[in-house]
Write an enzyme that holds these catalytic residues in place. Structure first.
Site, PDB file in Angstrom:
ATOM      1  N   LYS A  57      -4.988  -2.206   8.227  1.00  0.00           N
ATOM      2  CA  LYS A  57      -4.022  -3.071   7.546  1.00  0.00           C
ATOM      3  C   LYS A  57      -4.557  -4.474   7.274  1.00  0.00           C
ATOM      4  CE  LYS A  57       0.431  -0.951   7.856  1.00  0.00           C
ATOM      5  NZ  LYS A  57       0.259   0.154   8.833  1.00  0.00           N
TER       6      LYS A  57
ATOM      7  N   GLY B 238       9.128  13.196  10.551  1.00  0.00           N
ATOM      8  CA  GLY B 238       9.443  12.339   9.406  1.00  0.00           C
ATOM      9  C   GLY B 238       8.678  12.786   8.179  1.00  0.00           C
TER      10      GLY B 238
ATOM     11  N   GLU C 267       1.589  13.283   7.687  1.00  0.00           N
ATOM     12  CA  GLU C 267       2.689  12.488   8.246  1.00  0.00           C
ATOM     13  C   GLU C 267       3.278  13.190   9.467  1.00  0.00           C
ATOM     14  OE1 GLU C 267       5.612  11.956   5.171  1.00  0.00           O
ATOM     15  OE2 GLU C 267       5.818  14.104   4.824  1.00  0.00           O
TER      16      GLU C 267
ATOM     17  N   SER D 110      -7.032   5.589  11.397  1.00  0.00           N
ATOM     18  CA  SER D 110      -6.441   4.394  10.798  1.00  0.00           C
ATOM     19  C   SER D 110      -6.232   3.222  11.743  1.00  0.00           C
ATOM     20  CB  SER D 110      -5.114   4.764  10.119  1.00  0.00           C
ATOM     21  OG  SER D 110      -4.255   5.412  11.033  1.00  0.00           O
TER      22      SER D 110
ATOM     23  N   ASP E 229       9.307  12.899   5.052  1.00  0.00           N
ATOM     24  CA  ASP E 229       9.891  12.455   3.778  1.00  0.00           C
ATOM     25  C   ASP E 229       8.864  12.488   2.643  1.00  0.00           C
ATOM     26  OD1 ASP E 229       8.900  10.133   5.441  1.00  0.00           O
ATOM     27  OD2 ASP E 229       9.011   9.207   3.458  1.00  0.00           O
TER      28      ASP E 229
ATOM     29  N   SER F  31       6.991  -4.951  13.221  1.00  0.00           N
ATOM     30  CA  SER F  31       6.784  -5.042  14.663  1.00  0.00           C
ATOM     31  C   SER F  31       5.395  -4.538  14.989  1.00  0.00           C
ATOM     32  CB  SER F  31       7.828  -4.200  15.394  1.00  0.00           C
ATOM     33  OG  SER F  31       7.793  -2.894  14.869  1.00  0.00           O
TER      34      SER F  31
HETATM   35  C1  LIG Z   1       0.598   1.367   8.818  1.00  0.00           C
HETATM   36  C2  LIG Z   1      -0.227   2.414   9.443  1.00  0.00           C
HETATM   37  C3  LIG Z   1      -0.332   3.711   8.886  1.00  0.00           C
HETATM   38  C4  LIG Z   1       0.436   4.126   7.654  1.00  0.00           C
HETATM   39  O1  LIG Z   1       0.019   3.401   6.515  1.00  0.00           O
HETATM   40  P1  LIG Z   1       0.904   3.373   5.194  1.00  0.00           P
HETATM   41  O2  LIG Z   1       0.136   2.515   4.262  1.00  0.00           O
HETATM   42  O3  LIG Z   1       2.240   2.804   5.550  1.00  0.00           O
HETATM   43  O4  LIG Z   1       1.035   4.786   4.731  1.00  0.00           O
HETATM   44  C5  LIG Z   1      -1.170   4.619   9.492  1.00  0.00           C
HETATM   45  N1  LIG Z   1      -1.864   4.314  10.606  1.00  0.00           N
HETATM   46  C6  LIG Z   1      -1.784   3.104  11.185  1.00  0.00           C
HETATM   47  C7  LIG Z   1      -2.569   2.837  12.418  1.00  0.00           C
HETATM   48  C8  LIG Z   1      -0.963   2.102  10.621  1.00  0.00           C
HETATM   49  O5  LIG Z   1      -0.881   0.887  11.197  1.00  0.00           O
END
Ligand SMILES: *Cc1c(COP(=O)(O)O)cnc(C)c1O
Length: 319
Positions: A54, A209, A205, A305, A211, A79
């Site tokens: 992010k 959830g 996902e 991620s 969706d 959060s």
């Molecule tokens: C926010 C996040 C996601 C999901 O990312 P999106 O862009 O909302 O689909 C996946 N893994 C981690 C660690 C995140 O912080």
């Protein structure tokens, strides 16, 4: 609605981000390959600054501010990882940051956000609406609101992780991407389309959830209640107006993973690869494992991620 981003926007985002973000490693694991019958490439965004991809989207969005926006500052509500990403990017760019966080947010997350110099506005998650509070702050103080996924500059920034991955591995047969609101997946699809057009890209996902999968089937954005899952980074209630069209037009499919599958991936990352990965960060590997038969012997990418999980919580889950 602002225009949807293209791969060109990802390239320009990468130029802005590269001097400030880590070029995270792409790791391989022979034991894991043998177990799943795949040739796996892990893009380790758990080792990114502030512990998740992010940072890429937040830094790109904030670096596009004009002088007036920079002076007034940014506001975000989160959060989780988006809060820390905006706080860190803002501090690097000298932009004041205000983060709207639940008053009962984990102390570690509050401390990390404040540690980057952001001011935290607490709210009661049971009685107050954080979007309203964020919008009111933006209005009153002239702040620019940066949402966690539904923004073209955020999407372009998130796509830089997959760009780096393909630059290192060359074309892949499949790529598995954690999916919440779809910022990471939509950006990844832009990079895959340009750098590995025949790569089949999956969003993964939480089972509780789904969706995204339902939205893809229905051809419109489906809203759900906040899902109960350990994947707290993917507890989103719907895809975004910007992320959905990109996903709908380009994704191969959206699959799901149960909490039990995520825990077993956390164990695998820890024991085989010595990596601390948060539950949401395990979605990609869980998806690859579920579809391993389909890609037997082929080259498969996984976006890891994020790695932000408190150590006691980590121990509780993997123990
Ligand atoms: C926010 C996040 C996601 C999901 O990312 P999106 O862009 O909302 O689909 C996946 N893994 C981690 C660690 C995140 O912080």
């Amino acid at each position: 609605m602002e225009q949807l981003p293209t791969y060109d926007d990802v390239v320009r985002a990468h130029e802005r981000i590269a001097p400030h973000a880590h070029r995270t490693p792409v790791l391989t694991s022979r034991l894991t390959d043998a177990e799943l019958g795949l040739s796996l490439f892990f893009k380790c965004e758990n080792l990114q600054r502030m512990g998740a991809f992010k940072f890429r989207g937040a830094f790109n969005a904030l670096s596009r501010f004009d002088a007036e926006q920079r002076r007034a500052g940014v506001v975000a509500f989160s959060s989780g990882n988006h809060a820390q990403a905006v706080a860190l990017a803002a501090s690097l760019l000298g932009i004041p940051a205000t983060i709207v966080m639940p008053h009962d947010a984990p102390a570690a997350k509050l401390a990390a956000t404040q540690g980057y110099g952001a001011s935290v506005v607490p709210y009661d998650r049971y009685t107050e609406d954080r979007e309203e509070i964020g919008a009111a702050l933006a209005e009153e103080r002239g702040l620019t609101l940066i949402p966690p996924y539904d923004h073209p500059h955020v999407m372009a920034g998130q796509g830089t992780a997959a760009k780096e991955l393909f630059e290192e591995t060359g074309p892949l047969d499949a790529l598995f991407v954690p999916l919440g609101g779809g910022g990471l997946l939509s950006g990844t699809l832009l990079s895959a389309g340009a750098l590995s057009p025949s790569c089949e890209v999956y969003g993964v996902e939480p089972e509780a959830g789904d969706d995204g999968r339902r939205s893809l089937r229905a051809g419109r954005i489906v809203h759900i209640d906040t899902p109960a899952t350990i994947a707290d980074g993917a507890q989103t209630q719907h895809l975004g107006a910007h992320t959905f069209p990109v996903i709908r037009d380009r994704v191969t499919d959206i699959v799901t993973a149960s909490d039990a599958q995520l825990v077993s991936c956390m164990r695998l990352f820890a024991s085989r690869m010595k990596l601390v990965v948060e539950p949401t960060g395990c979605l990609g590997l869980a998806g690859a494992a579920a579809l391993a038969e389909r890609y037997r012997g082929r080259r498969v990418g996984v976006i890891v991620s994020g790695g932000n999980v408190d150590v006691p919580r980590f121990a509780e889950l993997v123990g």
